[in-house]
Design an enzyme around this catalytic site. Sequence first.
Site, PDB file in Angstrom:
ATOM      1  N   GLU A 181      -7.471   4.532   0.897  1.00 13.13           N
ATOM      2  CA  GLU A 181      -7.560   5.603   1.901  1.00 13.13           C
ATOM      3  C   GLU A 181      -8.089   6.890   1.279  1.00 13.13           C
ATOM      4  OE1 GLU A 181      -3.871   6.015   4.105  1.00 13.13           O
ATOM      5  OE2 GLU A 181      -3.517   3.850   4.097  1.00 13.13           O
ATOM      6  N   ASN A 199       0.863  -1.190   0.000  1.00  9.95           N
ATOM      7  CA  ASN A 199       0.000   0.000   0.000  1.00  9.95           C
ATOM      8  C   ASN A 199       0.896   1.236   0.000  1.00  9.95           C
ATOM      9  OD1 ASN A 199      -2.711   1.139   0.492  1.00  9.95           O
ATOM     10  ND2 ASN A 199      -1.980   1.644   2.555  1.00  9.95           N
TER      11      ASN A 199
HETATM   12  O1  9MR Z   1      -5.557   8.299  10.037  1.00 13.99           O
HETATM   13  C1  9MR Z   1      -4.344   8.062  10.716  1.00 13.99           C
HETATM   14  C2  9MR Z   1      -4.153   9.148  11.769  1.00 13.99           C
HETATM   15  O2  9MR Z   1      -5.148   9.063  12.768  1.00 13.99           O
HETATM   16  C3  9MR Z   1      -2.771   9.027  12.365  1.00 13.99           C
HETATM   17  O3  9MR Z   1      -2.535  10.094  13.240  1.00 13.99           O
HETATM   18  C4  9MR Z   1      -1.736   9.028  11.249  1.00 13.99           C
HETATM   19  C5  9MR Z   1      -0.332   8.931  11.758  1.00 13.99           C
HETATM   20  O4  9MR Z   1       0.573   8.809  10.713  1.00 13.99           O
HETATM   21  O5  9MR Z   1      -2.015   7.934  10.390  1.00 13.99           O
HETATM   22  C6  9MR Z   1      -3.196   8.089   9.749  1.00 13.99           C
HETATM   23  O6  9MR Z   1      -3.389   7.108   8.773  1.00 13.99           O
HETATM   24  C7  9MR Z   1      -2.379   7.020   7.767  1.00 13.99           C
HETATM   25  C8  9MR Z   1      -2.365   5.611   7.281  1.00 13.99           C
HETATM   26  O7  9MR Z   1      -2.156   4.730   8.347  1.00 13.99           O
HETATM   27  C9  9MR Z   1      -1.313   5.416   6.220  1.00 13.99           C
HETATM   28  N1  9MR Z   1      -1.461   6.341   5.137  1.00 13.99           N
HETATM   29  C10 9MR Z   1      -1.569   7.746   5.527  1.00 13.99           C
HETATM   30  C11 9MR Z   1      -2.680   7.911   6.554  1.00 13.99           C
HETATM   31  C12 9MR Z   1      -2.856   9.394   6.899  1.00 13.99           C
HETATM   32  O8  9MR Z   1      -1.729   9.878   7.575  1.00 13.99           O
END
Ligand code: 9MR
Length: 452
Positions: A267, A203
């Site tokens: 996402e 991913n």
């Molecule tokens: O949505 C997630 C957020 O709550 C966290 O703080 C963040 C930390 O990096 O991660 C977010 O989700 C991520 C996902 O796991 C991987 N791709 C990017 C997403 C947005 O940062």
Amino acid sequence: MRSLRTGFRGTGLSLAAVVTGAALLLTAPVAHAADTPLRDLAAAKGKVIGTAVTGSKLTGSYGDIAGAQFNSLTPGNAMKWGSVEPTQGSFNWTEADQIVAFAQAHNQQVRGHTLAWHSQNPSWLTNGTWTSAQLSTLLQNHINTEVGRYKGKIAAWDVVNEPFNEDGTYRSTLWYNGLGANYIANALTWARAADPAAKLYINDYNVEGVNAKSTALYNLVKSLKAAGVPIDGVGLQAHLILGQVPATLQQNIQRFADLGVDVAITELDVRMALPADSTKLAQQAADYKAVLAACVAVTRCVNVTVWGFTDSDSWVPSTFPGYGAATPYDENYAPKPAYYAIAEALGGGTTTPPTGACTATYAVGSQWNTGFTGQVTIACSGASLSSWHANWTFGAGQQVTQAWNAICTQSGTAVSCANASYNGSVPDGGSVSFGFNGSWSGSNPVPTVTLG
Ligand code: 9MR
């Protein structure tokens, strides 16, 4: 939360007010979900529609919408290494278990997210000094433990997350630096051993269009397939900016499909500069529709997952200050134009918001250096209401200080005004208005009002 009681305006403020703002009008149709839930529309197209979720929120409206509209859930954070093993050897599966249980109760898939990443790892892991052999054992044990725990319950795992730099070289991470690029093949192989039924994905973000990064991913998948490494799919995260859906999205999805792997949009969100307005929301709807349409057009594109379905549960505002409104539902759970666009792209028939119904009109009346008066008019034509809520999100820190002919509450930037005891009824062809005093500084943009 501030509670502002209904009452007649008792101050002389408006007498002293300097009228600076002409009345500004924005109308919004009554919030009204599609007649057929997104998950049923998607299923009819052979697709899965998902959302990232926060386990603790899966009750009330949030839980209702997550369960009714989506047939796949991705834990937004709950399955990350830092969440599940904050202290070495001491596990916390509470939120992950909760999400899996909710999904099972609602006949939903779960996308596991994520096993080998450079971010959101526990500090004991990132701060430790490990030999390559130790690091390899740690990763293998982690995958065995987590994938094994949920064996048979996870449709797909994002085994490896975000391995590439923008130029297509490997990102310098704990895993790459300690184990070399082989950590990817090993992680996939260990995951397959732990749950042979789960589809295994790599991913990444900024790999939606054809570019250097997506080509590096393409070449990696091709070589993994050639080497017999278990790889079933690629995840295109699709954290997009308003008006910037890559023109080559469908072509890119197709080239991965042609390699013999599935593709998921994992996402999806479309962020915009705040405040949102009807023009931006219409562009956002077009962007969502384009992404959904590209997936619908390619048989092996199997899943589109939004990264949070409501603007109140989106990572965007905290990461990109001044940006937000990136998801298909607003902060009050009213479906936005993007919601209807998703439904339409999935073949929904009667999915456009009803016209000729009840609309809310927001107008700035008087405005002076620190304050203003606002008026909201709810008018019905071809429909009627017996009660109403008018909801909006202020875009520039405005505050409602006093309301009349409605009961208004404000929580953060979100305002919700309910009818007073005497004006809930809006007949066909009739209207009711309420007013409020507000404070502002800097600018006083007009929000979009939705009726709920
Ligand atoms: O949505 C997630 C957020 O709550 C966290 O703080 C963040 C930390 O990096 O991660 C977010 O989700 C991520 C996902 O796991 C991987 N791709 C990017 C997403 C947005 O940062």
